[in-house]
Write an enzyme that holds these catalytic residues in place. Sequence first.
Site, PDB file in Angstrom:
ATOM      1  N   LYS A 158      31.718  36.357  50.714  1.00  0.00           N
ATOM      2  CA  LYS A 158      30.663  35.336  50.717  1.00  0.00           C
ATOM      3  C   LYS A 158      31.130  33.986  51.262  1.00  0.00           C
ATOM      4  O   LYS A 158      30.370  33.303  51.937  1.00  0.00           O
ATOM      5  CB  LYS A 158      30.108  35.147  49.301  1.00  0.00           C
ATOM      6  CG  LYS A 158      29.344  36.352  48.771  1.00  0.00           C
ATOM      7  CD  LYS A 158      28.841  36.080  47.357  1.00  0.00           C
ATOM      8  CE  LYS A 158      28.221  37.305  46.745  1.00  0.00           C
ATOM      9  NZ  LYS A 158      27.727  37.081  45.391  1.00  0.00           N
ATOM     10  N   GLY A 163      32.951  29.671  34.153  1.00  0.00           N
ATOM     11  CA  GLY A 163      33.349  30.231  35.443  1.00  0.00           C
ATOM     12  C   GLY A 163      33.225  29.202  36.541  1.00  0.00           C
ATOM     13  O   GLY A 163      32.459  28.225  36.418  1.00  0.00           O
ATOM     14  N   SER A 171      28.304  49.650  44.548  1.00  0.00           N
ATOM     15  CA  SER A 171      27.148  48.763  44.717  1.00  0.00           C
ATOM     16  C   SER A 171      25.836  49.460  44.351  1.00  0.00           C
ATOM     17  O   SER A 171      25.607  50.617  44.715  1.00  0.00           O
ATOM     18  CB  SER A 171      27.073  48.284  46.173  1.00  0.00           C
ATOM     19  OG  SER A 171      25.881  47.550  46.348  1.00  0.00           O
ATOM     20  N   ASP A 202      21.716  33.953  45.269  1.00  0.00           N
ATOM     21  CA  ASP A 202      22.241  34.217  43.915  1.00  0.00           C
ATOM     22  C   ASP A 202      21.723  33.203  42.888  1.00  0.00           C
ATOM     23  O   ASP A 202      21.340  33.568  41.772  1.00  0.00           O
ATOM     24  CB  ASP A 202      23.776  34.168  43.909  1.00  0.00           C
ATOM     25  CG  ASP A 202      24.401  35.440  44.468  1.00  0.00           C
ATOM     26  OD1 ASP A 202      23.756  36.504  44.410  1.00  0.00           O
ATOM     27  OD2 ASP A 202      25.542  35.365  44.964  1.00  0.00           O
ATOM     28  N   ASN A 232      25.259  35.024  50.821  1.00  0.00           N
ATOM     29  CA  ASN A 232      25.147  36.409  50.334  1.00  0.00           C
ATOM     30  C   ASN A 232      24.070  37.202  51.086  1.00  0.00           C
ATOM     31  O   ASN A 232      23.904  38.391  50.850  1.00  0.00           O
ATOM     32  CB  ASN A 232      24.879  36.449  48.818  1.00  0.00           C
ATOM     33  CG  ASN A 232      23.420  36.196  48.478  1.00  0.00           C
ATOM     34  OD1 ASN A 232      22.737  35.445  49.163  1.00  0.00           O
ATOM     35  ND2 ASN A 232      22.938  36.813  47.411  1.00  0.00           N
ATOM     36  N   ALA A 286      29.754  33.138  41.947  1.00  0.00           N
ATOM     37  CA  ALA A 286      28.493  33.203  41.185  1.00  0.00           C
ATOM     38  C   ALA A 286      28.251  31.876  40.473  1.00  0.00           C
ATOM     39  O   ALA A 286      27.134  31.348  40.476  1.00  0.00           O
ATOM     40  CB  ALA A 286      28.546  34.354  40.182  1.00  0.00           C
ATOM     41  N   GLY A 316      33.804  30.538  40.036  1.00  0.00           N
ATOM     42  CA  GLY A 316      33.889  31.350  41.252  1.00  0.00           C
ATOM     43  C   GLY A 316      32.577  31.292  42.021  1.00  0.00           C
ATOM     44  O   GLY A 316      31.764  30.375  41.846  1.00  0.00           O
TER      45      GLY A 316
HETATM   46  P1  NAP Z   1      34.878  35.289  41.606  1.00  0.00           P
HETATM   47  O1  NAP Z   1      34.470  34.346  42.676  1.00  0.00           O
HETATM   48  O2  NAP Z   1      36.062  36.167  41.809  1.00  0.00           O
HETATM   49  O3  NAP Z   1      35.099  34.393  40.273  1.00  0.00           O
HETATM   50  C1  NAP Z   1      35.613  35.003  39.095  1.00  0.00           C
HETATM   51  C2  NAP Z   1      35.488  34.022  37.928  1.00  0.00           C
HETATM   52  O4  NAP Z   1      35.860  34.736  36.735  1.00  0.00           O
HETATM   53  C3  NAP Z   1      36.426  32.803  38.014  1.00  0.00           C
HETATM   54  O5  NAP Z   1      35.810  31.718  37.387  1.00  0.00           O
HETATM   55  C4  NAP Z   1      37.642  33.299  37.206  1.00  0.00           C
HETATM   56  O6  NAP Z   1      38.400  32.228  36.645  1.00  0.00           O
HETATM   57  C5  NAP Z   1      36.948  34.050  36.105  1.00  0.00           C
HETATM   58  N1  NAP Z   1      37.815  35.050  35.465  1.00  0.00           N
HETATM   59  C6  NAP Z   1      38.261  36.210  35.998  1.00  0.00           C
HETATM   60  N2  NAP Z   1      39.021  36.865  35.087  1.00  0.00           N
HETATM   61  C7  NAP Z   1      39.062  36.086  33.973  1.00  0.00           C
HETATM   62  C8  NAP Z   1      39.678  36.207  32.692  1.00  0.00           C
HETATM   63  N3  NAP Z   1      40.414  37.280  32.374  1.00  0.00           N
HETATM   64  N4  NAP Z   1      39.483  35.230  31.770  1.00  0.00           N
HETATM   65  C9  NAP Z   1      38.729  34.144  32.071  1.00  0.00           C
HETATM   66  N5  NAP Z   1      38.117  33.959  33.277  1.00  0.00           N
HETATM   67  C10 NAP Z   1      38.279  34.919  34.213  1.00  0.00           C
HETATM   68  O7  NAP Z   1      33.691  36.298  41.233  1.00  0.00           O
HETATM   69  P2  NAP Z   1      32.104  36.026  41.322  1.00  0.00           P
HETATM   70  O8  NAP Z   1      31.602  36.474  42.633  1.00  0.00           O
HETATM   71  O9  NAP Z   1      31.840  34.644  40.881  1.00  0.00           O
HETATM   72  O10 NAP Z   1      31.578  37.073  40.242  1.00  0.00           O
HETATM   73  C11 NAP Z   1      31.698  36.817  38.854  1.00  0.00           C
HETATM   74  C12 NAP Z   1      30.830  37.801  38.084  1.00  0.00           C
HETATM   75  O11 NAP Z   1      29.464  37.607  38.448  1.00  0.00           O
HETATM   76  C13 NAP Z   1      31.124  39.284  38.374  1.00  0.00           C
HETATM   77  O12 NAP Z   1      31.032  39.987  37.173  1.00  0.00           O
HETATM   78  C14 NAP Z   1      29.996  39.681  39.313  1.00  0.00           C
HETATM   79  O13 NAP Z   1      29.675  41.071  39.236  1.00  0.00           O
HETATM   80  C15 NAP Z   1      28.868  38.858  38.730  1.00  0.00           C
HETATM   81  N6  NAP Z   1      27.751  38.606  39.657  1.00  0.00           N
HETATM   82  C16 NAP Z   1      26.520  39.014  39.257  1.00  0.00           C
HETATM   83  C17 NAP Z   1      25.434  38.816  40.077  1.00  0.00           C
HETATM   84  C18 NAP Z   1      24.083  39.288  39.624  1.00  0.00           C
HETATM   85  O14 NAP Z   1      23.171  39.324  40.462  1.00  0.00           O
HETATM   86  N7  NAP Z   1      23.884  39.598  38.361  1.00  0.00           N
HETATM   87  C19 NAP Z   1      25.587  38.180  41.325  1.00  0.00           C
HETATM   88  C20 NAP Z   1      26.861  37.746  41.706  1.00  0.00           C
HETATM   89  C21 NAP Z   1      27.955  37.973  40.856  1.00  0.00           C
HETATM   90  P3  NAP Z   1      39.644  31.572  37.456  1.00  0.00           P
HETATM   91  O15 NAP Z   1      39.028  30.597  38.411  1.00  0.00           O
HETATM   92  O16 NAP Z   1      40.436  30.915  36.373  1.00  0.00           O
HETATM   93  O17 NAP Z   1      40.373  32.700  38.137  1.00  0.00           O
END
Ligand code: NAP
Length: 272
Positions: free
Chosen positions: A65, A123, A14, A99, A85, A127, A125
């Site tokens: 979260k 996506g 982190s 977020d 968050n 985020a 998930g």
């Molecule tokens: P999450 O809830 O686990 O969701 C993951 C998402 O990615 C789902 O839509 C999943 O699809 C998709 N995915 C995973 N592997 C994949 C693949 N190989 N091919 C296609 N789709 C794939 O995670 P999250 O919390 O939303 O985080 C997602 C990203 O956002 C991470 O990289 C995280 O670091 C980033 N993030 C950034 C910030 C920022 O402030 N910049 C804040 C929060 C999160 P399925 O539903 O099909 O599994």
Amino acid sequence: MKIYGVFGDPIEHSLSPAMHNAAFRALDLVACYNAFQVTKERLRSAIMGADSMGFGGLNLTIPLKEKALEIITPDKLAEAIGAINTVSFDRQIRGYNTDGIGAVMALEESGIRVKDSRVLLIGAGGAARAIGYTLANQGAEISIVNRNSKRASELASRIGANGYGFDELESLVKQADIVINATSVGMRDGDPRLFQRNVLRSSQTVFDVVYNRKTELLRDTIAARATAIDGVMMLVYQGAKALEIWTGLKAPVKVMEKAIRDSLRAKKEQSR
Ligand code: NAP
């Protein structure tokens, strides 16, 4: 000394401690921020423990979260998004979601108008939920595409958008003004491309929420002479908003950004 922290599992990578400790120093606050490894099973006792110990506030990250909604009273936005968050401990324990606001602020800072724009959100998930809900409230016209198309449709129906599977991805990219990658694809060196680079046009904006490295998607965006925005400013603004909730003070955004960029540079040099 007020203690703040981020709970998650895994948590050792982190960047939030560097960002918030730099902000506390800039604001002359006697406070410190640490990362704590907390599993879903221990989340309730960890939050209650933090409350008992007089913590100033918490951030929650993967995989906590959504689970936090079973434990903490959310505000309206966190409830609608379905994820918390940020936690504050004033008179009661309260949950927020910063977020989506962070993402919108990152776009606006780059001069991107969200209202009436055609946004393709990749996506479904945590985020994506926060970003989709917030952008829908700002008047964007949203399409959602996800590897698991059922999850895309579920999120789409919650925010008044259309949901699709990956078969439609390239044609949807072509129709969008703003393409947002809210998947974890791109976090690791060697991750596959989400779509072929030649579908992008120079008039488009691509916002990749991944912040730990320069992704292939952003490289392709730059090659297409389109506008590329990485995930760093979303991280900074979601943290700034959390800090403002905890302290009521204006967050030193530039200081927080520098702390993140310095940490990323140090990590890159270490890995050479
Ligand atoms: P999450 O809830 O686990 O969701 C993951 C998402 O990615 C789902 O839509 C999943 O699809 C998709 N995915 C995973 N592997 C994949 C693949 N190989 N091919 C296609 N789709 C794939 O995670 P999250 O919390 O939303 O985080 C997602 C990203 O956002 C991470 O990289 C995280 O670091 C980033 N993030 C950034 C910030 C920022 O402030 N910049 C804040 C929060 C999160 P399925 O539903 O099909 O599994």
